[in-house]
Design an enzyme around this catalytic site. Structure first.
Site, PDB file in Angstrom:
ATOM      1  N   ASP A  97      -1.163  -8.850  19.484  1.00 55.06           N
ATOM      2  CA  ASP A  97      -0.147  -9.327  18.043  1.00 55.06           C
ATOM      3  C   ASP A  97      -0.964  -9.974  17.300  1.00 55.06           C
ATOM      4  OD1 ASP A  97       1.725 -10.151  16.341  1.00 55.06           O
ATOM      5  OD2 ASP A  97       2.904 -11.093  17.774  1.00 55.06           O
TER       6      ASP A  97
ATOM      7  N   TYR B 215       3.558  -7.440  -1.309  1.00 60.35           N
ATOM      8  CA  TYR B 215       2.708  -6.558  -0.706  1.00 60.35           C
ATOM      9  C   TYR B 215       1.416  -6.876  -1.065  1.00 60.35           C
ATOM     10  CZ  TYR B 215       0.099  -2.447   1.223  1.00 60.35           C
ATOM     11  OH  TYR B 215      -1.018  -1.883   1.563  1.00 60.35           O
TER      12      TYR B 215
ATOM     13  N   GLY C  91      -1.568   3.528  14.098  1.00 58.75           N
ATOM     14  CA  GLY C  91      -1.053   3.703  12.537  1.00 58.75           C
ATOM     15  C   GLY C  91      -1.660   5.117  11.975  1.00 58.75           C
ATOM     16  N   LEU C  92      -1.496   5.760  10.881  1.00 61.06           N
ATOM     17  CA  LEU C  92      -2.145   6.837  10.463  1.00 61.06           C
ATOM     18  C   LEU C  92      -3.895   6.600  10.395  1.00 61.06           C
ATOM     19  CD1 LEU C  92      -2.270   9.878   9.134  1.00 61.06           C
ATOM     20  CD2 LEU C  92      -1.785   8.765   7.003  1.00 61.06           C
TER      21      LEU C  92
ATOM     22  N   THR D 201       2.731  -2.060   5.723  1.00 59.26           N
ATOM     23  CA  THR D 201       2.437  -1.187   4.434  1.00 59.26           C
ATOM     24  C   THR D 201       3.633  -0.917   3.848  1.00 59.26           C
ATOM     25  OG1 THR D 201       2.192   0.582   5.673  1.00 59.26           O
ATOM     26  CG2 THR D 201       0.162  -0.509   5.237  1.00 59.26           C
TER      27      THR D 201
END
Length: 292
Positions: A44, A132, A11-12, A70
């Protein structure tokens, strides 16, 4: 050399963390679906047994848990998926860290707050208004319950360059460069955070003997519209293509957003002497990185 495991390394933030930790640490990047880094280990986080085996095998002394679902609207639509990744996955990571005595740095979010106040401190009460936020707060609870040595690092609106994933800043840049008109919300406030800056701040916090909750975000409260305008200015793009819109008029959002979930970073600045960038500083650095 301390052994560090990074979840969500594709991810970022994960990409920036692996880069920041490359010198000085023995880093094990992990991924679930798509590896980016050489030597990345598939893990995982929803599979508790697999998490325990991987952390034990690499003898992790510190874990930076950046893996998460996200996409706020996706979390609202598929609540089971969001809970399994963000709540149960974080519980699995926390349990494994607790078992082997590894320190855990958990990356949480400004969306644990309801947005009624803004500039939230670490002592303010969490009260999420979407699923979230609920799942990320549950993750925080698991960290507190199962880990003796932990840091909960709340951040906000991560942006920066990534090989394939789009974020708000890169979407604005791409849209304006291609002459597309866009809308940005003028009554929705956050603390946009350059991912590179967050990774460096996490590296700093790793080197200090601290624990607990820290807000590690950009140092400026701004609306999404204001952020988009500054992106246009720093990248010398046409700001007239950006139109302001109200949250109530934006029909594409499924999940409710907090009106003002901006974070106060005073604690991090005072206790950690952290250099947390404002919007213009972060965007200028992002632009320089694209021309280096």
């Amino acid at each position: 050399m301390e052994r560090v495991l990074v979840t969500g390394a594709s991810g970022l933030l994960g990409c920036k963390l692996v880069k920041a930790l490359a010198e000085g640490y023995e880093v094990t990047p992990t991924h679930n679906t798509r590896p980016i880094h050489p030597g990345s280990v598939r893990m995982d986080i929803v599979d508790g047994g697999e998490v325990a085996r991987v952390l034990s095998r690499v003898k992790a002394e510190l874990v930076v848990h950046a893996a998460a679902e996200t996409n706020v609207d996706k979390c609202e639509i598929n609540k089971k998926l969001a809970w399994s990744v963000n709540a149960e996955g974080t519980r699995n990571i926390s349990a494994a860290c607790g078992k082997i005595g590894a320190k855990l740095i958990y990356v949480s979010t400004d969306y644990v707050f309801d947005g009624e106040k803004g500039l939230y401190s670490e002592d303010d009460e969490a009260n999420p208004i979407n699923h979230y936020g609920v799942t990320k707060l549950e993750g925080e609870n698991s960290v507190r319950e199962l880990c003796e040595d932990f840091i909960i690092a709340r951040t906000s609106v991560l942006y920066g360059w990534h090989p394939s994933k789009v974020n708000f800043a890169t979407w604005v840049i791409d849209s304006l460069r291609n002459g597309r008109e866009i809308s940005a919300v003028e009554d929705h406030y956050n603390s946009p955070t350059l991912a590179d800056n967050l990774a460096e701040t996490i590296l700093r916090i790793m080197r200090m003997d601290v624990a607990g909750v820290y807000h590690l975000a950009g140092s400026e409260r701004i609306s999404r519209y204001g952020f988009a305008i500054k992106i246009a200015e720093v990248f010398e793009l046409d700001r007239s293509l950006i139109a302001p819109v109200k949250m109530d008029d934006l029909k594409v959002w499924v999940a409710k957003r907090p009106t003002d979930s901006s974070l106060s970073v005073n604690k991090a600045k005072h206790e950690l002497q952290a250099s947390l960038l404002d919007i213009r500083e972060g965007l200028r650095r992002m632009r320089r990185a694209n021309t280096d």
